[in-house]
Design a protein around this motif. Structure first.
Motif, PDB file in Angstrom:
ATOM      1  N   ILE A 364      26.121  41.774 -39.875  1.00 58.24           N
ATOM      2  CA  ILE A 364      25.484  41.762 -38.532  1.00 58.24           C
ATOM      3  C   ILE A 364      24.634  43.029 -38.383  1.00 58.24           C
ATOM      4  N   THR A 365      24.849  43.874 -37.377  1.00 59.91           N
ATOM      5  CA  THR A 365      23.918  45.006 -37.188  1.00 59.91           C
ATOM      6  C   THR A 365      23.994  46.001 -38.349  1.00 59.91           C
ATOM      7  N   SER A 366      25.167  46.143 -38.952  1.00 60.64           N
ATOM      8  CA  SER A 366      25.325  47.159 -40.007  1.00 60.64           C
ATOM      9  C   SER A 366      24.528  46.811 -41.254  1.00 60.64           C
ATOM     10  N   GLY A 387      24.004  29.774 -39.391  1.00 61.94           N
ATOM     11  CA  GLY A 387      23.956  29.126 -38.081  1.00 61.94           C
ATOM     12  C   GLY A 387      24.328  30.051 -36.938  1.00 61.94           C
ATOM     13  N   GLY A 388      24.430  31.344 -37.197  1.00 60.65           N
ATOM     14  CA  GLY A 388      24.739  32.292 -36.120  1.00 60.65           C
ATOM     15  C   GLY A 388      26.175  32.228 -35.627  1.00 60.65           C
ATOM     16  N   SER A 389      27.003  31.416 -36.286  1.00 61.96           N
ATOM     17  CA  SER A 389      28.390  31.296 -35.833  1.00 61.96           C
ATOM     18  C   SER A 389      29.238  32.241 -36.671  1.00 61.96           C
ATOM     19  N   ASP A 415      33.204  44.072 -38.752  1.00 65.56           N
ATOM     20  CA  ASP A 415      34.642  43.974 -38.428  1.00 65.56           C
ATOM     21  C   ASP A 415      34.942  42.895 -37.384  1.00 65.56           C
ATOM     22  N   GLY A 416      34.118  42.816 -36.342  1.00 67.24           N
ATOM     23  CA  GLY A 416      34.371  41.804 -35.314  1.00 67.24           C
ATOM     24  C   GLY A 416      34.317  40.405 -35.911  1.00 67.24           C
ATOM     25  N   SER A 417      33.307  40.126 -36.704  1.00 64.07           N
ATOM     26  CA  SER A 417      33.161  38.808 -37.336  1.00 64.07           C
ATOM     27  C   SER A 417      34.289  38.554 -38.323  1.00 64.07           C
ATOM     28  N   GLY A 418      34.695  39.590 -39.034  1.00 67.83           N
ATOM     29  CA  GLY A 418      35.745  39.441 -40.031  1.00 67.83           C
ATOM     30  C   GLY A 418      37.051  38.962 -39.436  1.00 67.83           C
ATOM     31  N   ALA A 441      33.469  49.133 -40.278  1.00 63.96           N
ATOM     32  CA  ALA A 441      34.375  49.273 -39.133  1.00 63.96           C
ATOM     33  C   ALA A 441      33.713  50.126 -38.050  1.00 63.96           C
ATOM     34  N   ASN A 442      32.806  49.492 -37.301  1.00 67.50           N
ATOM     35  CA  ASN A 442      32.183  50.223 -36.189  1.00 67.50           C
ATOM     36  C   ASN A 442      32.961  50.014 -34.898  1.00 67.50           C
ATOM     37  N   ARG A 443      33.997  49.191 -34.965  1.00 60.53           N
ATOM     38  CA  ARG A 443      34.930  48.983 -33.856  1.00 60.53           C
ATOM     39  C   ARG A 443      34.226  48.564 -32.573  1.00 60.53           C
ATOM     40  N   ALA A 444      33.196  47.739 -32.755  1.00 57.11           N
ATOM     41  CA  ALA A 444      32.435  47.279 -31.590  1.00 57.11           C
ATOM     42  C   ALA A 444      31.766  45.954 -31.902  1.00 57.11           C
ATOM     43  N   TYR A 445      31.375  45.251 -30.842  1.00 56.15           N
ATOM     44  CA  TYR A 445      30.442  44.140 -30.954  1.00 56.15           C
ATOM     45  C   TYR A 445      29.061  44.755 -30.718  1.00 56.15           C
ATOM     46  N   ALA A 446      28.600  45.501 -31.732  1.00 61.46           N
ATOM     47  CA  ALA A 446      27.413  46.335 -31.534  1.00 61.46           C
ATOM     48  C   ALA A 446      26.186  45.504 -31.184  1.00 61.46           C
ATOM     49  N   ILE A 447      26.058  44.338 -31.811  1.00 60.45           N
ATOM     50  CA  ILE A 447      24.851  43.541 -31.569  1.00 60.45           C
ATOM     51  C   ILE A 447      24.774  43.136 -30.107  1.00 60.45           C
ATOM     52  N   LEU A 448      25.929  42.861 -29.502  1.00 56.14           N
ATOM     53  CA  LEU A 448      25.916  42.427 -28.105  1.00 56.14           C
ATOM     54  C   LEU A 448      25.624  43.607 -27.177  1.00 56.14           C
TER      55      LEU A 448
END
Ligand SMILES: Cc1ncc(C[n+]2csc(CCOP(=O)(O)OP(=O)(O)O)c2C)c(N)n1
Length: 517
Positions: A364-366, A387-389, A415-418, A441-448
Motif C-alpha cells: 500500500i503506501t509503503s 481489485g483494491g480489496s 501491516d493493516g492489510s496483512g 509496520a507503520n501501525r496505521a491505515y496510512a493511505i486512509l
C-alpha cells in the motif's frame, strides 16, 4: 465411481492438480474422492480468503487454474473479497462450493443460503450441478469457461450429486475453444493512428505484460515513438534487466491525469480505458482527455501477443530489430543506511532480490516507490493487488510459491492489510513455502489518513484517530508469525533489516521480517 470422483478426474485430466480447500460436512464425499487421488495436492487454508487468494497467486504464476473447495454460502462468502481481486486479474480458477443434498434444501437447514446470488458478482461463470451424471460435463464446461474467458468459474456441488453413482467412462482432456480471432480492422486502425503522427500510447495488461510481448511492444515504441503504458493494477508483469520497461498508471489521481494528459490516441491491448480509483469532487472519472481516440486492438481472451506482432508487422517494424530492453542492473548504487524507512526497504529489496524472484506487492503506501526503484533489478515477476480489496498479500505469496517451488517469493506486506488474512502464514509454514514476508509496520491505515487530507480534513479527532491507527496495542508480528509456525525477526534500522533479509535469502522456507517504521 461417484460424482465427486468424476469431478476430480475431469480436473486432473486437465492438469488442474492443486486444490486449495476449507471443507465442511457437505463436502465430505468430495474430500473422500480427493483422498483417492494422490496426484491432487490439497492445501488447507484456515480461512476462505486464504483459499481464494492462494488460488489466485497460484494461477497467475502457473498459467493454469487451481480448484478451490469452499463450504456452502458462508464459506464462499468468506472467500469473496479475494475472489473479487482474482476476478479483476482475470485469473482462471474453478471454485467448487458444496451444498446440501438437493432434497434437503426444502428444510432450510441452518447452513442453507442462496449460493448462486453470493457467487455471481465475483464469478464470471456460475453453474449449479443438477445430479451425479451432470458432474463430468459441468466440470468440463467450467474448465472451458475458466480458460477461455479467462476468469473465475464457480460450480455448486450438491452433496447428492457428489455421492450419486455415475457410469464408468473414459475421461479425456477438455477441448478449449480457440479465442476470438483478431480483427484486421482494429490492427489497421491502430496502425493508421500511429502513422498519423498524433501522440499515441499502448495500454497493456495481462498476457501483454510478459517479457516476449513487451519486447514486441518495445520495438514498436522505439520505431514509431508510440508510448508504452500499463494499467495501474495488473495480475503479473515480467520486468527487470533484459526486459522492456513499462510505466504503470499511478494510483494518485493527479499523477495519473498528468501521465495521460497529452495522449491523443489510446490503443488498448487487453486493457480498459483507465479510470480514477475513486470519485473526487471536481475531478474527472475517465483519466484520458475527452477528445482522446480509443482503439481496442485486442480484448482479454484474445491473443494479445499476436495482436502486438500483427501491429508491428503492419507498421513495418522488423522482428529482428533490437528491442529497447534494460541492459544493466543498478547494482552499483550504495545501499541506504541508518533509519529504517519504507523507501530504504524498497531500495534494499530492489538491489538484493535474487534472479527470478516473485514480488507480491501489498505494501500500500509503503510500497509506492518500489516499482520505480526496482525497474532495473534482476529479472523478476511483479504481482499486484488488482481489485483494491486488501488482504490478498500473504495468500497470494503462498499460491505463487506453490506454483513456482524453485523461485524465491518476496511479499511486500502492509501491516493493516496483512491482518485480514494473517492465517495464510500457517499455510506457508505447513507447506514449507519459500516466502519472505516483509511487514511494513507503520501501525496505521496510512493511505486512509492521506485520503482524509485529500478531502480537506487535516485535524483528526478521537474517532478518526481510533479508526485510522493500528496501535495501542501495537501488533506483535514476531509473536503472530511464530504462533503460526513461521520464523521471524524484527528490524528497526537499515543495517538490522539487511542482516535479516540476507539471512532469509540464504535459507529456504518461510520467514517474516517485521520492519518497524
Ligand atoms: C476489504 C477491504 N476493506 C477495507 C478497505 C479500505 N482500506 C483501504 S486501505 C486500508 C488500510 C490500509 O492500511 P495498511 O494495509 O496498513 O497500509 P498503509 O495504508 O498503512 O500503507 C483500508 C482499511 C479495502 N480497500 N478493502
Amino acid at each position: 465411481m461417484n460424482g465427486a470422483d468424476r469431478l476430480c478426474d475431469v480436473l486432473l485430466a486437465n492438469d488442474v492438480d492443486v486444490c486449495f480447500a476449507n471443507p465442511g460436512t457437505s463436502e465430505m464425499h468430495f474430500v473422500a474422492a480427493l483422498d483417492r487421488k494422490p496426484r491432487m495436492r490439497c492445501v488447507l487454508g484456515l480461512f476462505e480468503g486464504v483459499v481464494t487468494g492462494a488460488a489466485d497467486g497460484y494461477a497467475r504464476m502457473a498459467d493454469r487454474p487451481a480448484a478451490t473447495l469452499l463450504h456452502l454460502g458462508p464459506g464462499l462468502a468468506n472467500g469473496l473479497a479475494n475472489l473479487h481481486n482474482a476476478r479483476r486479474a482475470h485469473t482462471p480458477m474453478i471454485n467448487v462450493v458444496g451444498d446440501h443434498a438437493t432434497y434437503h434444501l426444502q428444510h432450510d437447514a441452518p447452513l442453507t443460503s442462496d449460493i448462486e446470488s453470493l457467487a455471481r458478482p465475483m464469478s464470471h461463470w456460475v453453474r449449479r450441478i443438477a445430479d451425479a451424471e451432470s458432474v463430468g460435463p459441468d466440470t468440463a464446461a467450467a474448465y472451458q469457461a475458466t480458460m477461455s474467458l479467462p476468469g473465475i468459474t464457480t460450480l455448486i456441488l450438491p452433496a447428492d450429486a457428489a455421492w450419486g453413482a455415475v457410469s464408468e467412462r473414459p475421461i479425456q482432456r477438455t477441448v478449449v475453444p480457440k479465442p476470438e480471432p483478431l480483427a484486421a480492422e482494429a490492427v489497421l486502425a491502430a496502425a493508421n493512428a500511429v502513422r498519423s503522427g498524433r501522440r499515441a500510447a499502448l495500454m497493456l495488461t495481462s498476457r501483454a505484460l510478459r517479457a516476449d510481448a513487451l519486447e514486441i511492444a518495445g520495438r514498436i515504441a522505439e520505431a514509431t515513438g508510440l508510448r508504452l503504458t500499463a494499467q495501474a493494477f495488473n495480475g503479473r508483469i515480467e520486468r527487470g534487466v533484459g526486459r522492456v520497461p513499462v510505466a504503470r498508471v499511478p494510483y494518485p489521481i493527479d499523477l495519473a491525469l498528468e501521465m495521460l494528459r497529452d495522449v491523443e490516441v489510446l490503443i488498448l491491448v487487453g486493457a480498459e480505458v483507465p479510470v480514477a480509483f475513486f470519485a473526487y469532487p471536481g475531478k474527472p472519472g475517465r483519466l484520458v482527455r475527452d477528445d482522446c481516440e480509443v482503439i481496442e486492438l485486442a480484448q482479454l481472451g484474445q491473443d494479445l501477443k499476436g495482436a502486438l506482432a500483427w501491429l508491428a508487422d503492419e507498421l513495418g517494424v522488423r522482428p529482428d530489430r533490437p528491442a529497447p530492453i534494460l541492459r544493466s542492473a543498478a547494482l552499483a548504487d550504495p545501499l541506504p543506511a541508518g533509519r529504517l524507512t519504507a523507501d530504504a526497504i524498497s531500495r534494499v529489496v530492489a538491489r538484493m532480490m535474487p534472479e527470478n524472484a516473485i514480488i507480491c506487492d501489498e505494501a500500500i503506501t509503503s510500497g509506492r516507490q518500489f516499482f520505480a526503484l526496482s525497474q532495473d533489478s534482476v529479472p523478476h515477476d511483479y504481482l499486484h493487488i488488482t481489485g483494491g480489496s486488501i488482504g490478498i498479500g500473504i495468500p497470494l505469496a503462498a499460491g505463487a510459491a506453490i506454483a513456482c517451488p524453485d523461485r524465491k517469493v518476496i511479499g511486500l506486506q502492509a501491516d493493516g492489510s496483512g491482518m485480514y488474512t494473517v492465517q495464510g502464514l500457517w499455510t506457508q509454514a505447513r507447506e514449507n513455502l519459500d516466502v519472505i514476508t516483509i511487514v511494513f509496520a507503520n501501525r496505521a491505515y496510512a493511505i486512509l489518513q492521506g485520503e482524509m487530507r485529500n478531502v480537506g480534513v487535516n485535524e483528526f479527532g478521537r474517532n478518526a484517530q481510533r479508526m485510522l491507527t493500528v496501535d495501542e496495542p501495537a501488533l506483535d508480528w514476531l509473536a503472530m508469525a511464530r504462533g503460526l509456525g513461521v520464523e521471524a525477526g524484527r528490524a528497526s534500522t537499515v543495517e538490522e533489516f539487511v542482516r535479516l533479509f540476507e539471512g532469509a535469502l540464504l535459507r529456504r522456507g518461510p520467514f517474516l521480517i517485521e520492519a518497524v517504521l
